[in-house]
Design a protein around this motif. Structure first.
Motif, PDB file in Angstrom:
ATOM      1  N   ASP A 172      16.089   5.723  -6.272  1.00 39.72           N
ATOM      2  CA  ASP A 172      14.934   5.849  -7.140  1.00 39.72           C
ATOM      3  C   ASP A 172      14.067   4.599  -7.149  1.00 39.72           C
ATOM      4  O   ASP A 172      13.226   4.420  -8.019  1.00 39.72           O
ATOM      5  N   ARG A 173      14.302   3.730  -6.184  1.00 40.60           N
ATOM      6  CA  ARG A 173      13.469   2.549  -6.011  1.00 40.60           C
ATOM      7  C   ARG A 173      12.653   2.725  -4.736  1.00 40.60           C
ATOM      8  O   ARG A 173      13.142   3.224  -3.731  1.00 40.60           O
ATOM      9  N   CYS A 174      11.389   2.324  -4.761  1.00 40.37           N
ATOM     10  CA  CYS A 174      10.498   2.505  -3.609  1.00 40.37           C
ATOM     11  C   CYS A 174      10.723   1.409  -2.577  1.00 40.37           C
ATOM     12  O   CYS A 174      10.728   0.219  -2.925  1.00 40.37           O
ATOM     13  N   THR A 175      10.870   1.810  -1.323  1.00 41.32           N
ATOM     14  CA  THR A 175      11.051   0.858  -0.230  1.00 41.32           C
ATOM     15  C   THR A 175       9.978   1.087   0.819  1.00 41.32           C
ATOM     16  O   THR A 175       9.862   2.190   1.370  1.00 41.32           O
ATOM     17  N   VAL A 176       9.161   0.082   1.092  1.00 41.03           N
ATOM     18  CA  VAL A 176       8.074   0.200   2.063  1.00 41.03           C
ATOM     19  C   VAL A 176       8.618  -0.007   3.468  1.00 41.03           C
ATOM     20  O   VAL A 176       9.286  -1.000   3.751  1.00 41.03           O
ATOM     21  N   LEU A 177       8.341   0.933   4.367  1.00 38.81           N
ATOM     22  CA  LEU A 177       8.777   0.856   5.759  1.00 38.81           C
ATOM     23  C   LEU A 177       7.667   0.349   6.673  1.00 38.81           C
ATOM     24  O   LEU A 177       7.905  -0.475   7.553  1.00 38.81           O
ATOM     25  N   VAL A 178       6.444   0.872   6.479  1.00 38.25           N
ATOM     26  CA  VAL A 178       5.307   0.513   7.333  1.00 38.25           C
ATOM     27  C   VAL A 178       4.064   0.354   6.467  1.00 38.25           C
ATOM     28  O   VAL A 178       3.820   1.159   5.562  1.00 38.25           O
ATOM     29  N   TRP A 179       3.290  -0.695   6.765  1.00 33.23           N
ATOM     30  CA  TRP A 179       1.987  -0.850   6.110  1.00 33.23           C
ATOM     31  C   TRP A 179       1.058  -1.585   7.062  1.00 33.23           C
ATOM     32  O   TRP A 179       1.262  -2.751   7.370  1.00 33.23           O
ATOM     33  N   ASN A 180       0.056  -0.879   7.569  1.00 31.73           N
ATOM     34  CA  ASN A 180      -0.950  -1.482   8.440  1.00 31.73           C
ATOM     35  C   ASN A 180      -2.282  -0.787   8.209  1.00 31.73           C
ATOM     36  O   ASN A 180      -2.428  -0.031   7.252  1.00 31.73           O
ATOM     37  N   THR A 181      -3.261  -1.041   9.078  1.00 32.29           N
ATOM     38  CA  THR A 181      -4.594  -0.461   8.895  1.00 32.29           C
ATOM     39  C   THR A 181      -4.628   1.045   9.165  1.00 32.29           C
ATOM     40  O   THR A 181      -5.633   1.699   8.863  1.00 32.29           O
ATOM     41  N   ARG A 182      -3.563   1.586   9.700  1.00 29.10           N
ATOM     42  CA  ARG A 182      -3.533   3.012  10.027  1.00 29.10           C
ATOM     43  C   ARG A 182      -2.730   3.837   9.023  1.00 29.10           C
ATOM     44  O   ARG A 182      -3.139   4.944   8.676  1.00 29.10           O
ATOM     45  N   ALA A 183      -1.604   3.332   8.571  1.00 28.71           N
ATOM     46  CA  ALA A 183      -0.747   4.146   7.711  1.00 28.71           C
ATOM     47  C   ALA A 183       0.117   3.298   6.784  1.00 28.71           C
ATOM     48  O   ALA A 183       0.385   2.118   7.058  1.00 28.71           O
TER      49      ALA A 183
END
Length: 307
Positions: free
Chosen positions: A158-169
């Motif tokens: 129930d905790r959010c984990t970011v996998l990818v963050w760039n200018t596309r997605a």
């Protein structure tokens, strides 16, 4: 108590209590409650001059931090989502403030505009909720899988984990499910939302949260913290902009009514924290239905008064 900028007089407990009650329920959906506080100011208290938008945004500045802190503490604040929404909405807020002062100062025209915006948002949310009524994920009760462990932390699922963050997605994991959103589409939508939010005096969160849930299919439990924090940032910018514009409009009340803003802000702080704390025990579908009903009711009321 007399409020000089608003030009009204009322019992101070009234705006405090209304702000507390509104923010308690709306904060569960990632909305500050300013979109409902505005009709209260205009229709109940008779606060109709343009400064009501600035006062509404000052309410956001005070009310949002406790809710954001609670979502962050529980690991449900997606920072990339928050920053993308905030960066997109900021320019719109500035232009929205100019439109509000120069082209929508009359309360009648303003109510028609606000009613149409809320009608669209509420209708879209009601439609998507109706279509998803048999989806077990959407109707999941967070209380069943979001129990607090003895340390007071949310379980890993129930905790959010970011996998990818760039200018596309942007890709993040919540409750063992991947959620993907286009960064560019999110930024463009945020710009449009910021424009409307700047005019309406709500910081954009009341419009952004339903769009993230319905248009991008993101879980309401995961977006609430992001939209509240983005609302806080854009509201700080909006209040500053209204304050700086005030000297250029000496014959019009443009700057916030600080006394009224402080009262509703304190009420909002209490309601926001309590709502964020209770949100995980409320089914997502129930939250969506509640928000859609409130939006549609307010829209119909505004359109009826405007026409």
């Amino acid at each position: 108590m007399y409020f000089p900028t608003a030009g009204i007089e009322c019992n101070p407990l009234l705006p405090f209590g209304v702000a507390l009650g509104i923010s308690f329920f709306t904060s569960m959906g990632g909305i500050s409650g300013a979109f409902l506080l505005l009709p209260f100011h205009m229709s109940v208290l008779g606060y109709v001059n343009p400064s009501v938008s600035a006062t509404n945004q000052f309410f956001n500045v005070l009310a949002c931090p406790p809710g954001v802190w609670r979502y962050w503490r529980e690991g449900r604040l997606v920072w990339p989502l928050t920053l993308t929404v905030a960066v997109g909405t900021l320019p719109g807020v500035f232009f929205g403030a100019l439109i509000r002062i120069n082209w929508l100062p009359d309360p009648t025209n303003f109510k028609i505009f606000a009613g149409l915006v809320l009608l669209y948002v509420g209708g879209r949310m009601a439609l998507t909720t109706w279509k998803a009524r048999h989806n077990k994920t959407e109707s999941m009760r967070a209380g069943g899988s979001a129990a607090i462990n003895p340390a007071g932390r949310q379980p890993a699922t129930d905790r959010c984990t970011v996998l990818v963050w760039n200018t596309r997605a942007l890709v993040f994991v919540f409750q063992e499910k991947n959620h993907t959103v286009s960064t560019r589409k999110l930024a463009l939508l945020s710009l449009a939302v910021g424009l409307v939010g700047g005019i309406y005096g709500i910081g954009g969160g009341a419009i952004m949260a339903p769009f993230l849930v319905s248009f991008f299919a993101l879980p309401v439990y995961a977006v609430a913290g992001a939209t509240l924090f983005a609302t806080f940032l854009t509201s700080v910018a909006g209040v500053s902009f209204y304050f700086l514009l005030a000297p250029f409009y000496p014959d019009m009340a443009v700057a916030p009514d600080w006394r009224m803003g402080l009262l509703v802000g304190l009420g909002g702080m209490c309601g926001m924290y309590l709502g964020a704390r209770c949100q995980k025990y409320v089914p997502a579908t129930l939250l969506k239905c509640l928000l859609a009903a409130i939006l549609l009711f307010t829209a119909i009321r505004y359109l009826g008064q405007g026409f």
